[in-house]
Design a protein around this motif. Structure first.
Motif, PDB file in Angstrom:
ATOM      1  N   TRP A  44       0.851  -1.186   0.000  1.00 33.81           N
ATOM      2  CA  TRP A  44       0.000   0.000   0.000  1.00 33.81           C
ATOM      3  C   TRP A  44       0.889   1.238   0.000  1.00 33.81           C
ATOM      4  O   TRP A  44       2.035   1.192   0.426  1.00 33.81           O
ATOM      5  CB  TRP A  44      -0.899  -0.008   1.226  1.00 33.81           C
ATOM      6  N   ARG A  45       0.326   2.364  -0.475  1.00 34.26           N
ATOM      7  CA  ARG A  45       1.098   3.597  -0.549  1.00 34.26           C
ATOM      8  C   ARG A  45       0.166   4.801  -0.476  1.00 34.26           C
ATOM      9  O   ARG A  45      -1.036   4.684  -0.675  1.00 34.26           O
ATOM     10  CB  ARG A  45       1.903   3.661  -1.845  1.00 34.26           C
ATOM     11  N   ILE A  46       0.789   5.954  -0.203  1.00 32.60           N
ATOM     12  CA  ILE A  46       0.052   7.208  -0.251  1.00 32.60           C
ATOM     13  C   ILE A  46       0.159   7.768  -1.671  1.00 32.60           C
ATOM     14  O   ILE A  46       1.071   7.410  -2.412  1.00 32.60           O
ATOM     15  CB  ILE A  46       0.574   8.215   0.799  1.00 32.60           C
ATOM     16  N   PRO A  47      -0.749   8.654  -2.070  1.00 32.90           N
ATOM     17  CA  PRO A  47      -0.637   9.274  -3.393  1.00 32.90           C
ATOM     18  C   PRO A  47       0.634  10.118  -3.499  1.00 32.90           C
ATOM     19  O   PRO A  47       0.952  10.895  -2.594  1.00 32.90           O
ATOM     20  CB  PRO A  47      -1.878  10.172  -3.489  1.00 32.90           C
ATOM     21  N   VAL A  48       1.357   9.966  -4.592  1.00 33.33           N
ATOM     22  CA  VAL A  48       2.587  10.735  -4.816  1.00 33.33           C
ATOM     23  C   VAL A  48       2.805  10.863  -6.314  1.00 33.33           C
ATOM     24  O   VAL A  48       2.499   9.948  -7.076  1.00 33.33           O
ATOM     25  CB  VAL A  48       3.806  10.074  -4.121  1.00 33.33           C
ATOM     26  N   GLY A  49       3.305  12.015  -6.735  1.00 32.28           N
ATOM     27  CA  GLY A  49       3.568  12.209  -8.157  1.00 32.28           C
ATOM     28  C   GLY A  49       4.455  13.413  -8.412  1.00 32.28           C
ATOM     29  O   GLY A  49       4.694  14.237  -7.535  1.00 32.28           O
ATOM     30  N   GLN A  50       4.914  13.481  -9.634  1.00 31.46           N
ATOM     31  CA  GLN A  50       5.900  14.476 -10.054  1.00 31.46           C
ATOM     32  C   GLN A  50       5.265  15.806 -10.418  1.00 31.46           C
ATOM     33  O   GLN A  50       4.217  15.857 -11.059  1.00 31.46           O
ATOM     34  CB  GLN A  50       6.668  13.918 -11.247  1.00 31.46           C
ATOM     35  N   MET A  51       5.931  16.878 -10.013  1.00 35.09           N
ATOM     36  CA  MET A  51       5.503  18.231 -10.351  1.00 35.09           C
ATOM     37  C   MET A  51       5.760  18.487 -11.831  1.00 35.09           C
ATOM     38  O   MET A  51       6.785  18.080 -12.370  1.00 35.09           O
ATOM     39  CB  MET A  51       6.273  19.245  -9.503  1.00 35.09           C
ATOM     40  N   ARG A  52       4.825  19.139 -12.483  1.00 34.28           N
ATOM     41  CA  ARG A  52       4.955  19.490 -13.902  1.00 34.28           C
ATOM     42  C   ARG A  52       5.544  20.893 -14.032  1.00 34.28           C
ATOM     43  O   ARG A  52       5.372  21.732 -13.139  1.00 34.28           O
ATOM     44  CB  ARG A  52       3.588  19.448 -14.578  1.00 34.28           C
ATOM     45  N   PRO A  53       6.213  21.175 -15.135  1.00 33.27           N
ATOM     46  CA  PRO A  53       6.774  22.515 -15.335  1.00 33.27           C
ATOM     47  C   PRO A  53       5.687  23.589 -15.232  1.00 33.27           C
ATOM     48  O   PRO A  53       4.597  23.440 -15.790  1.00 33.27           O
ATOM     49  CB  PRO A  53       7.346  22.462 -16.757  1.00 33.27           C
ATOM     50  N   GLY A  54       5.984  24.637 -14.480  1.00 31.27           N
ATOM     51  CA  GLY A  54       5.055  25.750 -14.318  1.00 31.27           C
ATOM     52  C   GLY A  54       3.979  25.529 -13.271  1.00 31.27           C
ATOM     53  O   GLY A  54       3.162  26.409 -13.017  1.00 31.27           O
ATOM     54  N   GLU A  55       3.972  24.362 -12.631  1.00 30.57           N
ATOM     55  CA  GLU A  55       2.951  24.026 -11.645  1.00 30.57           C
ATOM     56  C   GLU A  55       3.448  24.356 -10.237  1.00 30.57           C
ATOM     57  O   GLU A  55       4.614  24.124  -9.924  1.00 30.57           O
ATOM     58  CB  GLU A  55       2.656  22.524 -11.765  1.00 30.57           C
ATOM     59  N   ALA A  56       2.588  24.867  -9.404  1.00 29.95           N
ATOM     60  CA  ALA A  56       2.928  25.077  -7.997  1.00 29.95           C
ATOM     61  C   ALA A  56       2.884  23.726  -7.294  1.00 29.95           C
ATOM     62  O   ALA A  56       2.068  22.866  -7.641  1.00 29.95           O
ATOM     63  CB  ALA A  56       1.944  26.042  -7.345  1.00 29.95           C
ATOM     64  N   ILE A  57       3.729  23.536  -6.294  1.00 28.26           N
ATOM     65  CA  ILE A  57       3.803  22.247  -5.613  1.00 28.26           C
ATOM     66  C   ILE A  57       2.466  21.888  -4.941  1.00 28.26           C
ATOM     67  O   ILE A  57       2.076  20.722  -4.904  1.00 28.26           O
ATOM     68  CB  ILE A  57       4.995  22.199  -4.621  1.00 28.26           C
ATOM     69  N   GLU A  58       1.733  22.881  -4.433  1.00 31.72           N
ATOM     70  CA  GLU A  58       0.420  22.623  -3.843  1.00 31.72           C
ATOM     71  C   GLU A  58      -0.550  22.105  -4.896  1.00 31.72           C
ATOM     72  O   GLU A  58      -1.377  21.228  -4.620  1.00 31.72           O
ATOM     73  CB  GLU A  58      -0.155  23.897  -3.201  1.00 31.72           C
ATOM     74  N   ARG A  63      -3.619  17.747  -7.653  1.00 35.26           N
ATOM     75  CA  ARG A  63      -3.780  16.970  -8.890  1.00 35.26           C
ATOM     76  C   ARG A  63      -3.533  15.485  -8.648  1.00 35.26           C
ATOM     77  O   ARG A  63      -4.290  14.629  -9.106  1.00 35.26           O
ATOM     78  CB  ARG A  63      -2.832  17.498  -9.971  1.00 35.26           C
ATOM     79  N   GLU A  64      -2.468  15.155  -7.928  1.00 31.69           N
ATOM     80  CA  GLU A  64      -2.157  13.751  -7.671  1.00 31.69           C
ATOM     81  C   GLU A  64      -3.247  13.074  -6.843  1.00 31.69           C
ATOM     82  O   GLU A  64      -3.603  11.926  -7.114  1.00 31.69           O
ATOM     83  CB  GLU A  64      -0.794  13.609  -6.988  1.00 31.69           C
ATOM     84  N   LEU A  65      -3.761  13.764  -5.842  1.00 30.86           N
ATOM     85  CA  LEU A  65      -4.854  13.201  -5.060  1.00 30.86           C
ATOM     86  C   LEU A  65      -6.047  12.905  -5.969  1.00 30.86           C
ATOM     87  O   LEU A  65      -6.643  11.827  -5.907  1.00 30.86           O
ATOM     88  CB  LEU A  65      -5.250  14.158  -3.935  1.00 30.86           C
ATOM     89  N   TRP A  66      -6.376  13.845  -6.833  1.00 28.74           N
ATOM     90  CA  TRP A  66      -7.507  13.666  -7.751  1.00 28.74           C
ATOM     91  C   TRP A  66      -7.237  12.534  -8.749  1.00 28.74           C
ATOM     92  O   TRP A  66      -8.082  11.654  -8.953  1.00 28.74           O
ATOM     93  CB  TRP A  66      -7.793  14.968  -8.490  1.00 28.74           C
ATOM     94  N   GLU A  67      -6.068  12.534  -9.385  1.00 27.10           N
ATOM     95  CA  GLU A  67      -5.761  11.520 -10.403  1.00 27.10           C
ATOM     96  C   GLU A  67      -5.725  10.107  -9.826  1.00 27.10           C
ATOM     97  O   GLU A  67      -6.163   9.162 -10.478  1.00 27.10           O
ATOM     98  CB  GLU A  67      -4.412  11.817 -11.069  1.00 27.10           C
ATOM     99  N   GLU A  68      -5.186   9.958  -8.632  1.00 29.25           N
ATOM    100  CA  GLU A  68      -4.979   8.623  -8.078  1.00 29.25           C
ATOM    101  C   GLU A  68      -6.144   8.097  -7.254  1.00 29.25           C
ATOM    102  O   GLU A  68      -6.269   6.889  -7.082  1.00 29.25           O
ATOM    103  CB  GLU A  68      -3.691   8.591  -7.257  1.00 29.25           C
ATOM    104  N   THR A  69      -7.012   9.001  -6.763  1.00 27.76           N
ATOM    105  CA  THR A  69      -8.107   8.536  -5.907  1.00 27.76           C
ATOM    106  C   THR A  69      -9.482   9.007  -6.365  1.00 27.76           C
ATOM    107  O   THR A  69     -10.490   8.422  -5.973  1.00 27.76           O
ATOM    108  CB  THR A  69      -7.905   9.004  -4.454  1.00 27.76           C
TER     109      THR A  69
END
Length: 149
Positions: A44-58, A63-69
């Motif tokens: 099991w894991r928590i949601p995690v993903g890479q920041m895209r160019p021009g995107e704020a880390i928040e 986005r990762e929470l939405w995409e993965e869950t």
């Protein structure tokens, strides 16, 4: 004409990259942790993903929470920032990535459509923080000292 050795090195040298990621410690209203199960390896894991160019880390965390869950968060708070030699990934090419990971704590907004995926074949489940299943190495490292004792 032979090019200077320093010019050739740029084509054959191994490269190191800094990769910025966001991870999300997502909880429901009961304080249970939302985890995603790896289909093939079972951990099991928590949601995690890479920041895209021009995107704020928040925004990466949202986005990762939405995409993965499929869930969104009513709040997203930076908990910790992780970096260092323990977050190095060596590729077979000899290139290496050094991760800088921002861990955010989120209170998710629950709805019936997304809740139907929990405990189903989607591999999403809420866990009491005192009785977590086997986590992947990265999730264990990020949550150590916060949930895991």
């Amino acid at each position: 004409m032979n090019p200077p050795a320093r010019d050739l090195a740029q084509y054959i040298a191994h490269r190191s990259h800094i990769v910025v990621k966001a991870a999300v410690w997502a909880e429901n209203e009961r304080g249970e942790l939302l985890l995603i199960q790896h289909a093939e390896q079972g951990h099991w894991r928590i949601p995690v993903g890479q920041m895209r160019p021009g995107e704020a880390i928040e925004d990466t965390a949202h986005r990762e929470l939405w995409e993965e869950t499929g869930w969104t968060a009513s709040s997203m708070t930076l908990e910790t920032l992780h970096s260092g030699p323990d977050l190095r990934q060596l590729h077979s090419s000899g290139d290496e990535d050094y991760y800088v990971i921002a861990l955010f704590r989120a209170r998710i907004i629950q709805d019936r459509l997304v809740e139907s995926r929990v405990n189903s074949e989607a591999g999403l489940k809420f866990f009491d923080p005192r009785s977590l299943p086997v986590l992947n190495r990265l999730s264990r490292m990020l949550l150590e000292g916060k949930i895991l004792d």
